[in-house]
Motif scaffolding. Sequence first.
Motif, PDB file in Angstrom:
ATOM      1  N   PRO A 178       3.324   6.289  14.721  1.00 18.02           N
ATOM      2  CA  PRO A 178       3.603   5.351  13.637  1.00 18.02           C
ATOM      3  C   PRO A 178       2.747   4.089  13.719  1.00 18.02           C
ATOM      4  O   PRO A 178       2.747   3.395  14.733  1.00 18.02           O
ATOM      5  CB  PRO A 178       5.090   5.032  13.814  1.00 18.02           C
ATOM      6  CG  PRO A 178       5.404   5.361  15.231  1.00 18.02           C
ATOM      7  CD  PRO A 178       4.475   6.456  15.622  1.00 18.02           C
ATOM      8  N   VAL A 179       2.020   3.821  12.653  1.00 16.52           N
ATOM      9  CA  VAL A 179       1.199   2.619  12.539  1.00 16.52           C
ATOM     10  C   VAL A 179       1.960   1.635  11.665  1.00 16.52           C
ATOM     11  O   VAL A 179       2.268   1.921  10.510  1.00 16.52           O
ATOM     12  CB  VAL A 179      -0.178   2.943  11.928  1.00 16.52           C
ATOM     13  CG1 VAL A 179      -0.943   1.662  11.599  1.00 16.52           C
ATOM     14  CG2 VAL A 179      -0.985   3.814  12.885  1.00 16.52           C
ATOM     15  N   ILE A 180       2.273   0.474  12.234  1.00 15.71           N
ATOM     16  CA  ILE A 180       3.110  -0.480  11.517  1.00 15.71           C
ATOM     17  C   ILE A 180       2.335  -1.730  11.086  1.00 15.71           C
ATOM     18  O   ILE A 180       2.914  -2.633  10.499  1.00 15.71           O
ATOM     19  CB  ILE A 180       4.349  -0.858  12.366  1.00 15.71           C
ATOM     20  CG1 ILE A 180       3.946  -1.493  13.720  1.00 15.71           C
ATOM     21  CG2 ILE A 180       5.190   0.381  12.617  1.00 15.71           C
ATOM     22  CD1 ILE A 180       3.954  -2.985  13.733  1.00 15.71           C
ATOM     23  N   ALA A 181       1.047  -1.771  11.365  1.00 15.12           N
ATOM     24  CA  ALA A 181       0.234  -2.923  10.977  1.00 15.12           C
ATOM     25  C   ALA A 181      -1.197  -2.473  10.715  1.00 15.12           C
ATOM     26  O   ALA A 181      -1.758  -1.688  11.485  1.00 15.12           O
ATOM     27  CB  ALA A 181       0.256  -3.991  12.070  1.00 15.12           C
ATOM     28  N   THR A 182      -1.768  -2.965   9.632  1.00 10.29           N
ATOM     29  CA  THR A 182      -3.180  -2.734   9.341  1.00 10.29           C
ATOM     30  C   THR A 182      -3.818  -4.062   8.952  1.00 10.29           C
ATOM     31  O   THR A 182      -3.163  -4.948   8.405  1.00 10.29           O
ATOM     32  CB  THR A 182      -3.369  -1.724   8.195  1.00 10.29           C
ATOM     33  OG1 THR A 182      -2.634  -2.145   7.050  1.00 10.29           O
ATOM     34  CG2 THR A 182      -2.911  -0.337   8.627  1.00 10.29           C
ATOM     35  N   PRO A 220      -5.063  -8.551   1.781  1.00  2.06           N
ATOM     36  CA  PRO A 220      -4.398  -9.124   2.957  1.00  2.06           C
ATOM     37  C   PRO A 220      -4.025  -8.064   3.975  1.00  2.06           C
ATOM     38  O   PRO A 220      -3.982  -6.863   3.667  1.00  2.06           O
ATOM     39  CB  PRO A 220      -3.148  -9.781   2.363  1.00  2.06           C
ATOM     40  CG  PRO A 220      -2.834  -8.947   1.169  1.00  2.06           C
ATOM     41  CD  PRO A 220      -4.175  -8.540   0.603  1.00  2.06           C
ATOM     42  N   SER A 221      -3.751  -8.487   5.188  1.00  2.00           N
ATOM     43  CA  SER A 221      -3.231  -7.570   6.202  1.00  2.00           C
ATOM     44  C   SER A 221      -1.825  -7.134   5.799  1.00  2.00           C
ATOM     45  O   SER A 221      -1.184  -7.735   4.942  1.00  2.00           O
ATOM     46  CB  SER A 221      -3.190  -8.255   7.567  1.00  2.00           C
ATOM     47  OG  SER A 221      -2.333  -9.376   7.512  1.00  2.00           O
ATOM     48  N   LYS A 230       2.033   1.178  16.753  1.00  2.23           N
ATOM     49  CA  LYS A 230       0.743   0.557  17.041  1.00  2.23           C
ATOM     50  C   LYS A 230       0.183  -0.022  15.754  1.00  2.23           C
ATOM     51  O   LYS A 230       0.733   0.165  14.658  1.00  2.23           O
ATOM     52  CB  LYS A 230      -0.240   1.570  17.641  1.00  2.23           C
ATOM     53  CG  LYS A 230      -0.720   2.634  16.679  1.00  2.23           C
ATOM     54  CD  LYS A 230      -1.847   3.446  17.312  1.00  2.23           C
ATOM     55  CE  LYS A 230      -2.390   4.501  16.341  1.00  2.23           C
ATOM     56  NZ  LYS A 230      -3.550   5.223  16.907  1.00  2.23           N
ATOM     57  N   GLY A 231      -0.921  -0.755  15.873  1.00  2.00           N
ATOM     58  CA  GLY A 231      -1.633  -1.271  14.715  1.00  2.00           C
ATOM     59  C   GLY A 231      -3.008  -0.633  14.635  1.00  2.00           C
ATOM     60  O   GLY A 231      -3.503  -0.069  15.612  1.00  2.00           O
ATOM     61  N   GLU A 232      -3.616  -0.696  13.455  1.00  2.00           N
ATOM     62  CA  GLU A 232      -4.961  -0.180  13.268  1.00  2.00           C
ATOM     63  C   GLU A 232      -5.823  -1.254  12.611  1.00  2.00           C
ATOM     64  O   GLU A 232      -5.322  -2.108  11.874  1.00  2.00           O
ATOM     65  CB  GLU A 232      -4.966   1.086  12.407  1.00  2.00           C
ATOM     66  CG  GLU A 232      -4.451   2.331  13.121  1.00  2.00           C
ATOM     67  CD  GLU A 232      -5.426   2.871  14.161  1.00  2.00           C
ATOM     68  OE1 GLU A 232      -6.495   2.255  14.365  1.00  2.00           O
ATOM     69  OE2 GLU A 232      -5.106   3.912  14.769  1.00  2.00           O
ATOM     70  N   ASN A 233      -7.126  -1.177  12.857  1.00  7.75           N
ATOM     71  CA  ASN A 233      -8.049  -2.195  12.371  1.00  7.75           C
ATOM     72  C   ASN A 233      -8.540  -1.947  10.949  1.00  7.75           C
ATOM     73  O   ASN A 233      -9.258  -2.772  10.394  1.00  7.75           O
ATOM     74  CB  ASN A 233      -9.254  -2.289  13.315  1.00  7.75           C
ATOM     75  CG  ASN A 233      -8.827  -2.597  14.739  1.00  7.75           C
ATOM     76  OD1 ASN A 233      -8.044  -3.500  14.978  1.00  7.75           O
ATOM     77  ND2 ASN A 233      -9.329  -1.830  15.695  1.00  7.75           N
ATOM     78  N   SER A 239      -1.439  -2.450   1.996  1.00  6.63           N
ATOM     79  CA  SER A 239      -1.683  -3.882   1.815  1.00  6.63           C
ATOM     80  C   SER A 239      -1.437  -4.336   0.377  1.00  6.63           C
ATOM     81  O   SER A 239      -1.240  -5.519   0.119  1.00  6.63           O
ATOM     82  CB  SER A 239      -3.111  -4.237   2.224  1.00  6.63           C
ATOM     83  OG  SER A 239      -3.249  -4.231   3.628  1.00  6.63           O
ATOM     84  N   PHE A 240      -1.461  -3.391  -0.563  1.00  5.39           N
ATOM     85  CA  PHE A 240      -1.215  -3.736  -1.957  1.00  5.39           C
ATOM     86  C   PHE A 240       0.275  -3.768  -2.285  1.00  5.39           C
ATOM     87  O   PHE A 240       0.657  -4.139  -3.397  1.00  5.39           O
ATOM     88  CB  PHE A 240      -1.914  -2.726  -2.870  1.00  5.39           C
ATOM     89  CG  PHE A 240      -3.417  -2.802  -2.826  1.00  5.39           C
ATOM     90  CD1 PHE A 240      -4.118  -3.598  -3.722  1.00  5.39           C
ATOM     91  CD2 PHE A 240      -4.135  -2.081  -1.883  1.00  5.39           C
ATOM     92  CE1 PHE A 240      -5.495  -3.664  -3.688  1.00  5.39           C
ATOM     93  CE2 PHE A 240      -5.516  -2.140  -1.835  1.00  5.39           C
ATOM     94  CZ  PHE A 240      -6.197  -2.943  -2.728  1.00  5.39           C
ATOM     95  N   LEU A 241       1.109  -3.354  -1.340  1.00  5.43           N
ATOM     96  CA  LEU A 241       2.543  -3.225  -1.590  1.00  5.43           C
ATOM     97  C   LEU A 241       3.340  -4.055  -0.587  1.00  5.43           C
ATOM     98  O   LEU A 241       4.130  -3.530   0.201  1.00  5.43           O
ATOM     99  CB  LEU A 241       2.954  -1.749  -1.504  1.00  5.43           C
ATOM    100  CG  LEU A 241       2.171  -0.799  -2.423  1.00  5.43           C
ATOM    101  CD1 LEU A 241       2.470   0.649  -2.086  1.00  5.43           C
ATOM    102  CD2 LEU A 241       2.483  -1.091  -3.899  1.00  5.43           C
ATOM    103  N   PRO A 242       3.146  -5.367  -0.590  1.00  7.70           N
ATOM    104  CA  PRO A 242       3.761  -6.219   0.437  1.00  7.70           C
ATOM    105  C   PRO A 242       5.281  -6.294   0.345  1.00  7.70           C
ATOM    106  O   PRO A 242       5.931  -6.719   1.300  1.00  7.70           O
ATOM    107  CB  PRO A 242       3.123  -7.593   0.179  1.00  7.70           C
ATOM    108  CG  PRO A 242       2.760  -7.568  -1.267  1.00  7.70           C
ATOM    109  CD  PRO A 242       2.349  -6.153  -1.543  1.00  7.70           C
ATOM    110  N   GLU A 243       5.862  -5.900  -0.791  1.00  6.07           N
ATOM    111  CA  GLU A 243       7.315  -5.965  -0.933  1.00  6.07           C
ATOM    112  C   GLU A 243       8.009  -4.814  -0.211  1.00  6.07           C
ATOM    113  O   GLU A 243       9.226  -4.836  -0.031  1.00  6.07           O
ATOM    114  CB  GLU A 243       7.701  -5.956  -2.418  1.00  6.07           C
ATOM    115  CG  GLU A 243       7.109  -7.104  -3.220  1.00  6.07           C
ATOM    116  CD  GLU A 243       7.457  -8.453  -2.640  1.00  6.07           C
ATOM    117  OE1 GLU A 243       8.632  -8.665  -2.292  1.00  6.07           O
ATOM    118  OE2 GLU A 243       6.556  -9.302  -2.533  1.00  6.07           O
ATOM    119  N   SER A 244       7.250  -3.800   0.170  1.00  2.97           N
ATOM    120  CA  SER A 244       7.812  -2.656   0.891  1.00  2.97           C
ATOM    121  C   SER A 244       7.494  -2.753   2.374  1.00  2.97           C
ATOM    122  O   SER A 244       6.453  -3.281   2.764  1.00  2.97           O
ATOM    123  CB  SER A 244       7.240  -1.341   0.344  1.00  2.97           C
ATOM    124  OG  SER A 244       7.633  -1.138  -0.992  1.00  2.97           O
TER     125      SER A 244
END
Length: 359
Positions: A163-167, A283-284, A305-308, A314-319
């Motif tokens: 699971p990637v929880i940050a980009t 945005p991230s 983890k996060g990915e670079n 990133s277009f759906l910040p409300e989710s």
Amino acid sequence: MKVEVTEILRKLVSFNTIEDKENIQIIEWIKSYLTTIGFTFTELIDEETNKKCLIAEIGNNAQLAFSGHLDTVNATEDWTKNPFDLCIENDNIYGLGVCDMKGGIAAFLKACATLKNQTLKNGVKLFFTYDEEINFSGIKLLLKEKTVVPKYLILCEPTNLQPVIATKGCIEMKITFYGKSSHSSTPNKGKNAILEAIKFIEELLKFSIELQQDKNDIFSVPYTTINIGKIKGGDAINKVPDRCYIEFDARTINKEHNIIIENKIKDILKKYDSKLNIGINIPSNINTDNKMIEDIEKLTQNKRKGENYVTEASFLPESESVILGLGPVTAHQSDEYIEKSKLDELVKIYEKILKKYCF
């Protein structure tokens, strides 16, 4: 009659969706498959290109969505297999887009078969977008049409079941530097645009080092990076160039850095005769719902983890988004492949996610 996930994937791969060439055809097939389960549909059409996004929905009060883009990159001459004909050799499945990301789409299409004739506590939505590989036009169309996106989102980009929880975010800039042309024997009569660009680059690199003081260890490269990708100037060796162009991008660890970078570059350029064009400015995306993340970690038996890179999340910040897909990660490679055992495992994981959020 049950349809095996490999047969679903075989059909998806058979459509040539390089630059969304068969966008309409693949969407029609997906609709025919999901109709048998009980989904209803909304189609969003780009009036300029006639390309479509598909929204499929079953049940009410949807709290969960799965999302995937249907387009693929081009198949290079280095392919040794037919990119549009699924090839299974031992545990490897080859085909254009099997990793990025038709395999993930096939997995959630297969998992959704468990919803047929079921009473759902909460519904689920499926989003199928186009043009992710170039301009993100599909996800932008969803936003333009004010599409309601559920609270929890699973994006099926390849992650090797982790699971990637940050980009990261991304901002792209092109700057034109203006000088004055003269003969190279009298450079004092001109103004060298390349030298102007070099002076700016020196300032840009110093600024890049300053940005690295902020860190987020969820990313393997834990700071914001700036890369100068293109530079072009001059047209003759005996001429002082009056134009120089540079293009660079920044991969940002937080939303604030996009704003800081834009403001800083504009401030630096006040001393240069130049023109700034800003392209992509995304945005991230960082999931802050620890309960959701812990639930997905338990279901996958893998840590977050996060990915670079940048994704449609990133277009759906409300989710609250988790990126969860196949492996090994062979996206954009010749003879792109995934492992069948991981495809089967991903179907089971998606089924568990559906059970948790829908029943």
